[in-house]
Design a protein around this motif. Structure first.
Motif, PDB file in Angstrom:
ATOM      1  N   UNK A  13      -7.599  10.318  -0.932  1.00  0.00           N
ATOM      2  CA  UNK A  13      -7.277  11.233  -2.043  1.00  0.00           C
ATOM      3  C   UNK A  13      -5.778  11.241  -2.326  1.00  0.00           C
ATOM      4  N   UNK A  14      -4.989  11.154  -1.275  1.00  0.00           N
ATOM      5  CA  UNK A  14      -3.546  11.110  -1.453  1.00  0.00           C
ATOM      6  C   UNK A  14      -3.138   9.875  -2.249  1.00  0.00           C
ATOM      7  N   UNK A  15      -3.741   8.742  -1.924  1.00  0.00           N
ATOM      8  CA  UNK A  15      -3.432   7.503  -2.639  1.00  0.00           C
ATOM      9  C   UNK A  15      -3.859   7.581  -4.100  1.00  0.00           C
ATOM     10  N   UNK A  16      -4.978   8.258  -4.348  1.00  0.00           N
ATOM     11  CA  UNK A  16      -5.491   8.346  -5.717  1.00  0.00           C
ATOM     12  C   UNK A  16      -4.730   9.364  -6.560  1.00  0.00           C
ATOM     13  N   UNK A  17      -4.385  10.516  -5.955  1.00  0.00           N
ATOM     14  CA  UNK A  17      -3.812  11.624  -6.724  1.00  0.00           C
ATOM     15  C   UNK A  17      -2.297  11.743  -6.613  1.00  0.00           C
ATOM     16  N   UNK A  18      -1.710  11.135  -5.597  1.00  0.00           N
ATOM     17  CA  UNK A  18      -0.263  11.205  -5.428  1.00  0.00           C
ATOM     18  C   UNK A  18       0.232  12.438  -4.694  1.00  0.00           C
ATOM     19  N   UNK A  19      -0.654  13.380  -4.403  1.00  0.00           N
ATOM     20  CA  UNK A  19      -0.283  14.602  -3.664  1.00  0.00           C
ATOM     21  C   UNK A  19      -1.555  15.292  -3.205  1.00  0.00           C
ATOM     22  N   UNK A  20      -1.408  16.126  -2.173  1.00  0.00           N
ATOM     23  CA  UNK A  20      -2.528  16.922  -1.662  1.00  0.00           C
ATOM     24  C   UNK A  20      -2.127  18.389  -1.653  1.00  0.00           C
ATOM     25  N   UNK A  21      -3.046  19.265  -2.058  1.00  0.00           N
ATOM     26  CA  UNK A  21      -2.840  20.703  -1.954  1.00  0.00           C
ATOM     27  C   UNK A  21      -3.739  21.232  -0.848  1.00  0.00           C
ATOM     28  N   UNK A  22      -3.172  21.991   0.073  1.00  0.00           N
ATOM     29  CA  UNK A  22      -3.917  22.464   1.238  1.00  0.00           C
ATOM     30  C   UNK A  22      -5.147  23.267   0.844  1.00  0.00           C
ATOM     31  N   UNK A  23      -4.983  24.217  -0.062  1.00  0.00           N
ATOM     32  CA  UNK A  23      -6.110  25.085  -0.439  1.00  0.00           C
ATOM     33  C   UNK A  23      -7.222  24.302  -1.111  1.00  0.00           C
ATOM     34  N   UNK A  24      -6.847  23.336  -1.957  1.00  0.00           N
ATOM     35  CA  UNK A  24      -7.859  22.538  -2.654  1.00  0.00           C
ATOM     36  C   UNK A  24      -8.627  21.667  -1.666  1.00  0.00           C
TER      37      UNK A  24
END
Length: 253
Positions: A13-24
């Motif tokens: 998901x990080x590779x696809x979106x460029x960032x991760x949100x903890x809550x999401x």
């Protein structure tokens, strides 16, 4: 789901979106926020990502040292709104410091029509304020940086000792709750670090995209920031954490 499987999917998901949100991510994997935070900690220790407030970014996420001209074009309306709020804090006959950020340059448009002393290391701030009879404008001088159109170095830092600065208005590349405020330019970071102890109030001007991010060179802790002025869509968790340590937060409309 095993932790190793979750780690693999987080990296996808990080590779696809460029960032991760903890809550999401907690909602997506049906686990607690704390579980995701531990996952991100493990992945950071492996060098797979870099944790920031509220989530994570790739380890190679660039923090570009844009020129002043380039920075002036980014989030212009948010900067103008923040600058209007900042101008309301200024009182007659104060000594204020404006750094070489594009947001501080925007603040020159909204300075109140009262007697002020303005100290700056930014060449464009001096130019913008020329011809205003109610202002006394002082430049630090120093080594001139063409890209930022500002003065830095030992002579610029030495000039600060002459002034009792009431308010420092500054910006930077990123503001992380744990590590503090950071810049991509080491000379700018070193100079701003010297201004802080000379200032009665440190007022940080930053649009919400800078909150929870980090650059390469830190110059202030979160506790050294007396006031944050940002735009209204700032992360409420970040705002609450700052308020908890005594930082005043002003949300510009």
């Amino acid at each position: 789901m095993l932790a190793t499987e979750r780690h693999a999917q987080l990296l996808e998901r990080l590779a696809a979106d460029g960032a991760l949100r903890t809550t999401a991510m907690a909602a997506a994997f049906e686990v607690t926020d704390e579980t995701i935070r531990k996952d991100l900690e493990v992945l950071e220790q492996r060098g797979e990502l870099v944790r920031v407030h509220g989530g994570a970014v790739p380890p190679s996420t660039p923090r570009l040292d844009l020129s002043l001209t380039e920075r002036q074009k980014v989030n212009l309306e948010a900067k103008r709104s923040i600058a209007r709020q900042a101008a309301q804090r200024i009182r007659p006959k104060e000594i204020i410091f404006l750094d070489a950020s594009s947001t501080a340059l925007t603040l020159t448009e909204f300075l109140p029509e009262v007697p002020l002393t303005v100290l700056t290391n930014a060449h464009n701030v001096v130019t913008a304020l020329s011809g205003r009879d109610h202002l006394e404008v002082f430049s630090t001088g120093g080594l001139y940086e063409m890209r930022s159109k500002s003065y830095v170095g030992l002579s610029a830092e030495a000039s600060l000792k002459r002034y009792n600065i009431n308010r420092m208005f500054c910006s930077a590349t990123g503001f992380d709750l744990e590590r503090g405020v950071s810049e991509t330019n080491p000379r700018q970071a070193a100079f701003k670090e010297r201004v802080i102890p000379c200032s009665g109030e440190v007022c940080f001007l930053a649009d919400s995209s800078k909150l929870g991010t980090m650059a390469s060179f830190f110059f202030a802790s979160a506790r050294e920031i007396n006031t944050l002025i940002t735009n209204f869509d700032a992360d409420p968790t970040f705002v609450a954490a700052l308020q908890k340590i005594g930082t005043e937060v002003i949300l510009a409309p």
